[in-house]
Design an enzyme around this catalytic site. Sequence first.
Site, short mmCIF file in Angstrom:
data_model
loop_
_atom_site.label_atom_id
_atom_site.label_comp_id
_atom_site.label_asym_id
_atom_site.label_seq_id
_atom_site.Cartn_x
_atom_site.Cartn_y
_atom_site.Cartn_z
N LYS A 16 2.19 -15.44 3.04
CA LYS A 16 1.89 -16.70 2.01
C LYS A 16 3.08 -17.15 0.84
CE LYS A 16 -1.03 -18.42 -0.69
NZ LYS A 16 -1.79 -19.92 -0.20
N TYR A 68 0.82 -1.29 0.08
CA TYR A 68 0.13 -0.11 0.24
C TYR A 68 0.85 1.71 -0.06
CZ TYR A 68 -4.44 -2.75 1.58
OH TYR A 68 -5.23 -3.74 1.28
N ASP A 83 -4.89 -17.80 3.15
CA ASP A 83 -6.11 -18.56 2.61
C ASP A 83 -5.90 -19.67 3.83
OD1 ASP A 83 -3.47 -19.52 2.21
OD2 ASP A 83 -4.77 -21.01 -0.05
N ASP A 120 -5.12 -6.35 6.28
CA ASP A 120 -6.76 -5.23 5.72
C ASP A 120 -7.94 -5.67 6.10
OD1 ASP A 120 -8.14 -3.33 4.99
OD2 ASP A 120 -7.28 -3.27 3.46
N ASP A 139 -10.88 -7.58 8.48
CA ASP A 139 -12.56 -6.89 8.55
C ASP A 139 -13.18 -8.17 8.03
OD1 ASP A 139 -12.30 -4.52 7.07
OD2 ASP A 139 -12.20 -4.50 4.94
#
Length: 342
Positions: free
Chosen positions: A179, A132, A212, A236, A240
Site C-alpha cells: 500500500k 505484528y 485493496d 494474513d 484468509d
Amino acid sequence: MTTVAVVPGDGVGPEVIDQALRVLDSLGLGLSFDVLDQINAERFRRTGVAMSHEEMVRISSARRVLLGAIGDPRVQQTGYARNVLLRLRFELDLYVNHRPAVLLDDRLSPLRDPARRSIDCVVVRENTEGAYIGSGGVLRSGTPQEIAIDNDISTRHGVSRVLGYAFSVARRSVCMVDKSNAVPFGGGLWQQCWADARSAHPGLASSHLYVDAAAMKLIQDPTAFDVIVTNNSYGDILSDVTSQLAGGLGTAASANLNPEQGVGLFEPVHGSAPDIAGQGIANPVGAVLSAALMLDHLGRGAEGDALRGAVRKAVSARRCTPDLGGQLGTEDAGAAIAAEVQ
C-alpha cells in the site's frame, strides 16, 4: 530416523493433529514423533509457563514442528500465544509464511463463474516483521487523551529475502502487494526491494497491486494469481480470502519456514476453534495438508502429493466433515483420507 516435534496445543488442535499423525503413519515413512502435549493453555493457566527452555530445545533439535492450534478464550493475556507461536517464529527465524490455496472440489467454490473457480496459488507472507511484532506502546493510559501506537517494521534484509523466496517457488508469476501509495516509508522500501528482485529474476512474469485492488482481483478472478508476496498483516488477510475461495478455512494449511536453515513449523490456519472443541466435528483437512507441506520440506514431495491426492479423493466422494459437504466426524474423516492413501 527423522524426528518431528508435535505440539497439539489447544481446542481442536489435538483432535486434528491426531488425524494428521494417523495419515502420516499410513505412509509408513518411519517418522518419529516427539509429542509435547504439555504445551497448552491448561498448563499456562496453572503455572504461567507457556513454553519452557527445555521444550524449546527439543523443538529446535527436531527442526520440524507439526502444530495444531494455540489459543484459549479463558486466557486473556496475549503473552501465552506470543510466548509459543511468536517465540518459535522469532527464535527459529521462520521468516516465510507459505500458505497455498488449491480448490479441492468445484462445489466448494463460492464463485458463480466455473471458469474462475480453480484457484491454485500461494500467498507468501513475511513472518517476522511488520505490524505484528509487538513494537509500540501506550501513552496517557486511561485518560481521554490516550494514545496507542503500533509500529509497522520493515527492513531491507527482511523484505529482500522474502521476495527472493517468492520468486524461488513461483511457477508462472509473482505479484507483490503493498500500500505504498498511502504508506510511503515501509511501502517505499518494499518498492525498492521489489525492483531489485524483479531484475534478478527476469524469466518470470511479475506485477504489483495495492492491497485493496488485490483483494478485489482475488474475488473477481483468483485464477490470475500464482504467487502473491506481501507483508505480515496484508498476507494474513489475503491468505484468509484465498482459503475461503479454495473451500474454507478448515482446508487451509501453512508452513512457517527458514529455507536456508532447513527449519519449518507446519500448522492448519483455522486456529483452536473453541466453540466446537471436544465435539469430534473439526475438519482435519487443514492439518493433513500441513503435514503434506512438511513432507515436501523433508524432501518427500511424492508422499506429500499422495496426501494431497488422498484428500481430494475423500472430499470429492463427500467422505468428509459437514463443512465440506459430508457427514463424517473428525476421526472418520481422517480414516477416510488414510484409506485413500493406502
